[in-house]
Design a protein around this motif. Structure first.
Motif, PDB file in Angstrom:
ATOM      1  N   VAL A   1     -89.615  -1.567 -77.051  1.00  0.00           N
ATOM      2  CA  VAL A   1     -88.767  -2.736 -76.795  1.00  0.00           C
ATOM      3  C   VAL A   1     -87.317  -2.277 -76.816  1.00  0.00           C
ATOM      4  N   THR A   2     -86.488  -2.934 -76.015  1.00  0.00           N
ATOM      5  CA  THR A   2     -85.095  -2.519 -75.910  1.00  0.00           C
ATOM      6  C   THR A   2     -84.192  -3.735 -75.723  1.00  0.00           C
ATOM      7  N   GLY A   3     -82.954  -3.593 -76.106  1.00  0.00           N
ATOM      8  CA  GLY A   3     -81.975  -4.650 -75.932  1.00  0.00           C
ATOM      9  C   GLY A   3     -80.585  -4.098 -76.145  1.00  0.00           C
TER      10      GLY A   3
ATOM     11  N   GLY B   1     -85.744  -6.500 -73.164  1.00  0.00           N
ATOM     12  CA  GLY B   1     -87.036  -6.411 -72.502  1.00  0.00           C
ATOM     13  C   GLY B   1     -87.876  -5.271 -73.038  1.00  0.00           C
ATOM     14  N   VAL B   2     -88.695  -4.715 -72.177  1.00  0.00           N
ATOM     15  CA  VAL B   2     -89.587  -3.613 -72.543  1.00  0.00           C
ATOM     16  C   VAL B   2     -89.273  -2.395 -71.687  1.00  0.00           C
ATOM     17  N   LYS B   3     -89.623  -1.235 -72.194  1.00  0.00           N
ATOM     18  CA  LYS B   3     -89.417   0.003 -71.438  1.00  0.00           C
ATOM     19  C   LYS B   3     -90.577   0.949 -71.678  1.00  0.00           C
ATOM     20  N   GLY B   4     -90.697   1.919 -70.800  1.00  0.00           N
ATOM     21  CA  GLY B   4     -91.737   2.920 -70.933  1.00  0.00           C
ATOM     22  C   GLY B   4     -91.207   4.302 -70.640  1.00  0.00           C
ATOM     23  N   GLU B   5     -91.869   5.301 -71.193  1.00  0.00           N
ATOM     24  CA  GLU B   5     -91.539   6.706 -70.935  1.00  0.00           C
ATOM     25  C   GLU B   5     -92.823   7.452 -70.601  1.00  0.00           C
ATOM     26  N   PHE B   6     -92.744   8.259 -69.557  1.00  0.00           N
ATOM     27  CA  PHE B   6     -93.884   9.068 -69.150  1.00  0.00           C
ATOM     28  C   PHE B   6     -93.438  10.516 -69.078  1.00  0.00           C
TER      29      PHE B   6
ATOM     30  N   GLU C   1     -82.232  10.254 -79.770  1.00  0.00           N
ATOM     31  CA  GLU C   1     -83.480   9.711 -80.287  1.00  0.00           C
ATOM     32  C   GLU C   1     -83.689  10.231 -81.698  1.00  0.00           C
ATOM     33  N   ILE C   2     -83.981   9.320 -82.630  1.00  0.00           N
ATOM     34  CA  ILE C   2     -84.132   9.667 -84.036  1.00  0.00           C
ATOM     35  C   ILE C   2     -85.575   9.440 -84.459  1.00  0.00           C
ATOM     36  N   VAL C   3     -86.164  10.426 -85.084  1.00  0.00           N
ATOM     37  CA  VAL C   3     -87.556  10.430 -85.571  1.00  0.00           C
ATOM     38  C   VAL C   3     -88.539   9.896 -84.521  1.00  0.00           C
ATOM     39  N   ARG C   4     -88.279  10.196 -83.274  1.00  0.00           N
ATOM     40  CA  ARG C   4     -89.157   9.873 -82.139  1.00  0.00           C
ATOM     41  C   ARG C   4     -89.396   8.385 -81.928  1.00  0.00           C
TER      42      ARG C   4
ATOM     43  N   ALA D   1     -74.694  -0.665 -73.469  1.00  0.00           N
ATOM     44  CA  ALA D   1     -74.978   0.005 -74.748  1.00  0.00           C
ATOM     45  C   ALA D   1     -76.305  -0.547 -75.240  1.00  0.00           C
ATOM     46  N   SER D   2     -77.268   0.336 -75.505  1.00  0.00           N
ATOM     47  CA  SER D   2     -78.632  -0.110 -75.790  1.00  0.00           C
ATOM     48  C   SER D   2     -79.185   0.488 -77.063  1.00  0.00           C
ATOM     49  N   CYS D   3     -80.135  -0.251 -77.645  1.00  0.00           N
ATOM     50  CA  CYS D   3     -80.930   0.238 -78.759  1.00  0.00           C
ATOM     51  C   CYS D   3     -82.388  -0.048 -78.432  1.00  0.00           C
ATOM     52  N   ALA D   4     -83.246   0.952 -78.593  1.00  0.00           N
ATOM     53  CA  ALA D   4     -84.668   0.788 -78.275  1.00  0.00           C
ATOM     54  C   ALA D   4     -85.520   1.310 -79.419  1.00  0.00           C
ATOM     55  N   TYR D   5     -86.688   0.715 -79.560  1.00  0.00           N
ATOM     56  CA  TYR D   5     -87.673   1.223 -80.510  1.00  0.00           C
ATOM     57  C   TYR D   5     -88.950   1.547 -79.734  1.00  0.00           C
TER      58      TYR D   5
END
Length: 224
Positions: free
Chosen positions: A27-29, A48-53, A186-189, A218-222
């Motif tokens: 999730v990101t915002g 919203g949501v995000k993905g990484e491949f 990215e911190i602790v993956r 400027a974004s923060c994601a988990y």
């Protein structure tokens, strides 16, 4: 039956990706500072949501980044002053050219934002890494309002709605696209902090004024 088969075929690639070891979702915002060319800037947001491949088969650290977000891209127009004497008691309208008033316009459109970026990630410690990514984005206009605020010489302030929906009222083009760039850590993956910039390539204004989206983010994601 044909619709069911077509749905299954379209869903198959996403299922394959979701089962891949190198696929993650999150999730990101964050914050938008939108400054379309020709207008004053205005604050907004994205969520919203995000993905990484991951693409280790190409090279270690390479990945694809994509998202699906609600994003606001508002702006304000510079104030325009018109000479004359504005007298509401005489039945004059605030937007009459002969009236003395300042006219300010504000527009807040909301888009479905779909970025598709290619990035590279490299470790800088046991629990931290840096990343950069870039690529196209696509915006689909959903809704938004535009208002005009009129301040007369005698101090009377009038606000009127210019558009109930800036897209269905044909004030703005519903489709927008451009190029985006992000850089962050990215911190602790799991936690990602980033900043970036989106450079619009399409004129968003239907009134004939050449204006393209320019947005600092400027974004923060988990990531799960």
């Amino acid at each position: 039956m044909k619709k069911i088969l077509l749905t299954l075929l379209l869903a198959l690639p996403f299922c394959m990706v979701a089962k891949a070891q190198d696929f993650r979702v999150g999730v990101t915002g964050g914050y938008n500072l939108s400054s379309p060319s020709g207008y004053d800037s205005q604050s907004g947001f994205h969520a919203g949501v995000k993905g990484e491949f991951g693409l280790p088969q190409v090279t270690k650290g390479l990945y694809m980044d994509f998202g699906l977000m609600l994003s606001s891209h508002g702006w304000k127009s510079p104030g325009y002053y018109y000479n004359g004497n504005y007298n509401p008691s005489a039945g004059e309208k605030p937007d009459k050219p002969s009236s003395g008033y300042t006219s300010d316009n504000k527009c807040t459109p909301y888009y479905l934002n779909i970025p598709v970026h290619i990035g590279y990630k490299f470790s800088v410690g046991r629990n931290a890494s840096l990343f950069v990514n870039a690529g196209p984005y696509f915006n689909i206009g959903l809704f938004g309002k535009a208002k005009k605020t009129i301040t007369a010489n005698n101090g009377i302030v009038t606000t009127k709605e210019k558009a109930g929906n800036v897209f269905s009222d044909k004030m703005l083009n519903r489709f927008d696209w451009g190029l985006g760039f992000r850089a962050g850590t990215e911190i602790v993956r799991h936690v990602q902090l980033s900043i970036g910039y989106d450079l619009g390539m399409k004129n968003i204004n239907k009134s004939g004024v050449d204006s393209k989206n320019r947005t600092f983010v400027a974004s923060c994601a988990y990531m799960f």
